[in-house]
Design a protein around this motif. Structure first.
Motif, PDB file in Angstrom:
ATOM      1  N   LYS A 110     -70.421 -30.387 -22.981  1.00 19.56           N
ATOM      2  CA  LYS A 110     -70.789 -31.724 -23.445  1.00 19.56           C
ATOM      3  C   LYS A 110     -71.096 -31.732 -24.942  1.00 19.56           C
ATOM      4  N   THR A 111     -70.490 -30.822 -25.678  1.00 23.66           N
ATOM      5  CA  THR A 111     -70.725 -30.707 -27.114  1.00 23.66           C
ATOM      6  C   THR A 111     -69.396 -30.704 -27.864  1.00 23.66           C
ATOM      7  N   LEU A 112     -69.398 -31.286 -29.056  1.00 25.50           N
ATOM      8  CA  LEU A 112     -68.215 -31.298 -29.902  1.00 25.50           C
ATOM      9  C   LEU A 112     -68.665 -31.138 -31.351  1.00 25.50           C
ATOM     10  N   THR A 113     -68.115 -30.135 -32.038  1.00 21.79           N
ATOM     11  CA  THR A 113     -68.474 -29.898 -33.436  1.00 21.79           C
ATOM     12  C   THR A 113     -67.323 -30.330 -34.331  1.00 21.79           C
ATOM     13  N   VAL A 114     -67.588 -31.343 -35.169  1.00 20.29           N
ATOM     14  CA  VAL A 114     -66.580 -31.945 -36.039  1.00 20.29           C
ATOM     15  C   VAL A 114     -66.864 -31.554 -37.488  1.00 20.29           C
ATOM     16  N   TYR A 115     -65.815 -31.137 -38.195  1.00 24.77           N
ATOM     17  CA  TYR A 115     -65.925 -30.701 -39.594  1.00 24.77           C
ATOM     18  C   TYR A 115     -65.041 -31.625 -40.423  1.00 24.77           C
ATOM     19  N   ASN A 116     -65.667 -32.475 -41.256  1.00 22.83           N
ATOM     20  CA  ASN A 116     -64.935 -33.530 -41.942  1.00 22.83           C
ATOM     21  C   ASN A 116     -65.415 -33.661 -43.384  1.00 22.83           C
ATOM     22  N   TRP A 117     -64.677 -34.422 -44.178  1.00 23.30           N
ATOM     23  CA  TRP A 117     -65.102 -34.753 -45.528  1.00 23.30           C
ATOM     24  C   TRP A 117     -66.364 -35.616 -45.460  1.00 23.30           C
ATOM     25  N   GLY A 118     -67.166 -35.567 -46.527  1.00 24.41           N
ATOM     26  CA  GLY A 118     -68.391 -36.351 -46.551  1.00 24.41           C
ATOM     27  C   GLY A 118     -68.124 -37.848 -46.520  1.00 24.41           C
ATOM     28  N   ASP A 119     -68.937 -38.590 -45.751  1.00 27.73           N
ATOM     29  CA  ASP A 119     -68.859 -40.049 -45.648  1.00 27.73           C
ATOM     30  C   ASP A 119     -67.438 -40.504 -45.337  1.00 27.73           C
ATOM     31  N   TYR A 120     -66.823 -39.853 -44.366  1.00 33.15           N
ATOM     32  CA  TYR A 120     -65.411 -40.101 -44.055  1.00 33.15           C
ATOM     33  C   TYR A 120     -65.235 -40.572 -42.621  1.00 33.15           C
ATOM     34  N   SER A 139     -64.089 -29.646 -50.079  1.00 32.56           N
ATOM     35  CA  SER A 139     -62.754 -29.250 -50.527  1.00 32.56           C
ATOM     36  C   SER A 139     -62.006 -28.598 -49.381  1.00 32.56           C
ATOM     37  N   ASN A 140     -60.676 -28.705 -49.418  1.00 29.61           N
ATOM     38  CA  ASN A 140     -59.853 -28.061 -48.399  1.00 29.61           C
ATOM     39  C   ASN A 140     -60.070 -26.561 -48.367  1.00 29.61           C
ATOM     40  N   GLU A 141     -60.231 -25.990 -49.552  1.00 20.50           N
ATOM     41  CA  GLU A 141     -60.386 -24.535 -49.652  1.00 20.50           C
ATOM     42  C   GLU A 141     -61.683 -24.072 -49.005  1.00 20.50           C
ATOM     43  N   ALA A 142     -62.765 -24.829 -49.247  1.00 13.83           N
ATOM     44  CA  ALA A 142     -64.056 -24.479 -48.645  1.00 13.83           C
ATOM     45  C   ALA A 142     -63.987 -24.585 -47.125  1.00 13.83           C
ATOM     46  N   MET A 143     -63.318 -25.633 -46.648  1.00 17.39           N
ATOM     47  CA  MET A 143     -63.150 -25.825 -45.213  1.00 17.39           C
ATOM     48  C   MET A 143     -62.394 -24.657 -44.583  1.00 17.39           C
ATOM     49  N   MET A 144     -61.283 -24.275 -45.194  1.00 20.94           N
ATOM     50  CA  MET A 144     -60.462 -23.214 -44.620  1.00 20.94           C
ATOM     51  C   MET A 144     -61.202 -21.881 -44.622  1.00 20.94           C
ATOM     52  N   ILE A 203     -63.017 -29.679 -34.216  1.00 24.26           N
ATOM     53  CA  ILE A 203     -62.103 -30.555 -34.949  1.00 24.26           C
ATOM     54  C   ILE A 203     -62.359 -30.382 -36.437  1.00 24.26           C
ATOM     55  N   ALA A 204     -61.293 -30.358 -37.220  1.00 24.54           N
ATOM     56  CA  ALA A 204     -61.396 -30.364 -38.677  1.00 24.54           C
ATOM     57  C   ALA A 204     -60.397 -31.391 -39.206  1.00 24.54           C
ATOM     58  N   VAL A 205     -60.593 -31.798 -40.483  1.00 24.69           N
ATOM     59  CA  VAL A 205     -59.736 -32.837 -41.058  1.00 24.69           C
ATOM     60  C   VAL A 205     -59.190 -32.380 -42.417  1.00 24.69           C
ATOM     61  N   PRO A 206     -58.250 -31.448 -42.413  1.00 23.04           N
ATOM     62  CA  PRO A 206     -57.654 -30.976 -43.667  1.00 23.04           C
ATOM     63  C   PRO A 206     -56.544 -31.900 -44.180  1.00 23.04           C
ATOM     64  N   SER A 207     -56.171 -31.673 -45.437  1.00 22.36           N
ATOM     65  CA  SER A 207     -55.053 -32.409 -46.038  1.00 22.36           C
ATOM     66  C   SER A 207     -53.741 -31.711 -45.707  1.00 22.36           C
ATOM     67  N   GLU A 208     -52.649 -32.403 -46.016  1.00 25.60           N
ATOM     68  CA  GLU A 208     -51.325 -31.967 -45.564  1.00 25.60           C
ATOM     69  C   GLU A 208     -50.949 -30.555 -46.009  1.00 25.60           C
ATOM     70  N   MET A 218     -52.655 -23.445 -42.956  1.00 23.38           N
ATOM     71  CA  MET A 218     -53.440 -23.034 -41.793  1.00 23.38           C
ATOM     72  C   MET A 218     -52.554 -22.698 -40.597  1.00 23.38           C
ATOM     73  N   ARG A 219     -51.508 -23.473 -40.394  1.00 24.18           N
ATOM     74  CA  ARG A 219     -50.635 -23.176 -39.255  1.00 24.18           C
ATOM     75  C   ARG A 219     -49.865 -21.883 -39.478  1.00 24.18           C
ATOM     76  N   LYS A 220     -49.494 -21.612 -40.737  1.00 24.16           N
ATOM     77  CA  LYS A 220     -48.781 -20.379 -41.047  1.00 24.16           C
ATOM     78  C   LYS A 220     -49.686 -19.157 -40.911  1.00 24.16           C
ATOM     79  N   GLU A 221     -50.994 -19.366 -41.063  1.00 29.14           N
ATOM     80  CA  GLU A 221     -51.953 -18.271 -40.914  1.00 29.14           C
ATOM     81  C   GLU A 221     -52.565 -18.244 -39.513  1.00 29.14           C
ATOM     82  N   ASN A 222     -51.972 -19.014 -38.597  1.00 28.11           N
ATOM     83  CA  ASN A 222     -52.360 -18.993 -37.186  1.00 28.11           C
ATOM     84  C   ASN A 222     -53.831 -19.385 -36.989  1.00 28.11           C
TER      85      ASN A 222
END
Length: 357
Positions: free
Chosen positions: A35-45, A69-74, A86-91, A97-101
């Motif tokens: 019953k828990t979900l941890t979401v990682y997103n940009w501030g105020d987004y 920043s995307n770099e900090a997130m990754m 869940i995370a919300v990275p840019s394109e 990230m997908r190439k690094e599995n």
């Protein structure tokens, strides 16, 4: 021996009580179980009222953390200290990230609201067939300016920023891709160019802009432009929308030489512990009315075509923030340049900032 046994029994009972209490506390705060979900997103987004609505509908507690920043997130996901669901990275970061599995494939059968997404924002090169990501917001990089402070001068291109009459008037975003990309586009090069000769040329071009630059800033651009302490800013479209809501004198333009078309997307990191809940959250955010409410709060463009009918017509008909397919086809999406090329971009950007001093 009997007394010793009683001591051990007492300790065991106290330990059990404490363990139960801690477990209950964690559960009440959403730190345990399915019953828990941890979401990682940009501030105020995200509109926080939507998180509460999701929790009420599903009984799933959301733990919400932010990055800048995307770099900090990754980096944090790579380290694996927190199991983000869940995370919300840019394109370009999704591609990396997908190439690094680092991402889990999505189960589209659990995302019935995926049908609401505009097809032109699906199946893009950074994630073919949307195997790992779902569009969250999109936008552009452009020029916001105040005609009244410029003697009703009209800005239509990157090249206009080099006008000698604009001395000490321009704010730039503190971001290497945006600023180096602007330099490249002003020379009619791709903003994904990795040719070092072209990049050096763009750097010299930017150096010549120095007299017109008031500051290289982050969120401060909002206040400076709203208060008319600067007449021009190179900003993201959502920032422009927010500023223009406070000052109707401001305009936003996509430079005719070209600019960036960006996407932020919802993904499930490989470290996720609550995959079913993650799919429920993504599907919830894809609901047309939810997406509309979220877009009105965040001020960025929604890729949710079904949501547009629930949004003000003045918003969705504004070609500055919802440009036509003909216009978006002319814009460029950031590509993953690779670590070596990205480091070179950052190096040139740092040199440019040092040049100003």
């Amino acid at each position: 021996m009997k007394q010793l046994s009683q001591v051990f029994l007492a300790i065991a009972i106290i330990s059990a009580v404490l363990l139960y209490a801690v477990s209950g506390l964690n559960s009440s705060q959403g730190y345990s179980g399915a019953k828990t979900l941890t979401v990682y997103n940009w501030g105020d987004y995200i509109d926080s009222s939507l998180i509460k609505k999701f929790e009420k509908q599903t009984g799933i507690k959301v733990i919400y953390e932010t990055f800048d920043s995307n770099e900090a997130m990754m980096t944090k996901i790579q380290q694996g200290g927190t199991a983000y669901d869940i995370a919300v990275p840019s394109e370009y970061m999704i591609d990396k990230m997908r190439k690094e599995n680092l991402l889990l494939p999505l189960d589209h059968s659990k995302l019935p609201n995926l049908k609401n997404i505009d097809k032109r924002f699906m199946d893009l090169p950074f994630d073919p067939k949307n195997k790992y990501s779902i569009p969250y917001f999109w936008g552009t990089v452009g020029i916001v300016y105040n005609p009244k402070l410029l003697g009703n001068k009209k800005i239509t291109s990157w090249d206009d920023l080099w006008d000698k009459d604009l001395r000490n008037q321009i704010l730039l975003a503190d971001s290497a891709r945006e600023v180096i990309g602007m330099g490249l586009n002003s020379l009619n090069y791709s903003l994904n160019d990795t040719n070092k000769k072209h990049l050096q040329e763009a750097k010299r071009r930017l150096d010549s802009l120095t007299p017109n630059i008031k500051a290289i800033v982050g969120d401060e651009s909002r206040m400076l432009l709203e208060n008319q302490e600067a007449s021009i800013g190179v900003v993201w479209s959502g920032v422009a929308s927010e500023i223009m809501a406070e000052n109707e004198d401001l305009q936003y333009v996509l430079p005719k030489e070209g600019t960036n078309l960006w996407f932020d997307n919802m993904v499930i990191p490989k470290t996720a512990k609550h995959i079913s809940a993650a799919h429920k959250f993504i599907n919830f955010m894809l609901d047309a009315k939810v997406a509309a409410k979220n877009a009105e709060y965040v001020n960025y463009s929604s890729p949710n075509k079904a949501a547009l009918k629930y949004m003000p017509k003045a918003t969705v008909n504004d070609k500055r923030f919802y440009p036509s397919p003909e216009m978006t086809d002319k814009l460029e999406v950031y590509k993953n340049l690779g670590q070596k090329n990205l480091a070179y971009y950052n190096e040139l950007f740092l040199e440019f900032k040092m040049h100003r001093k």
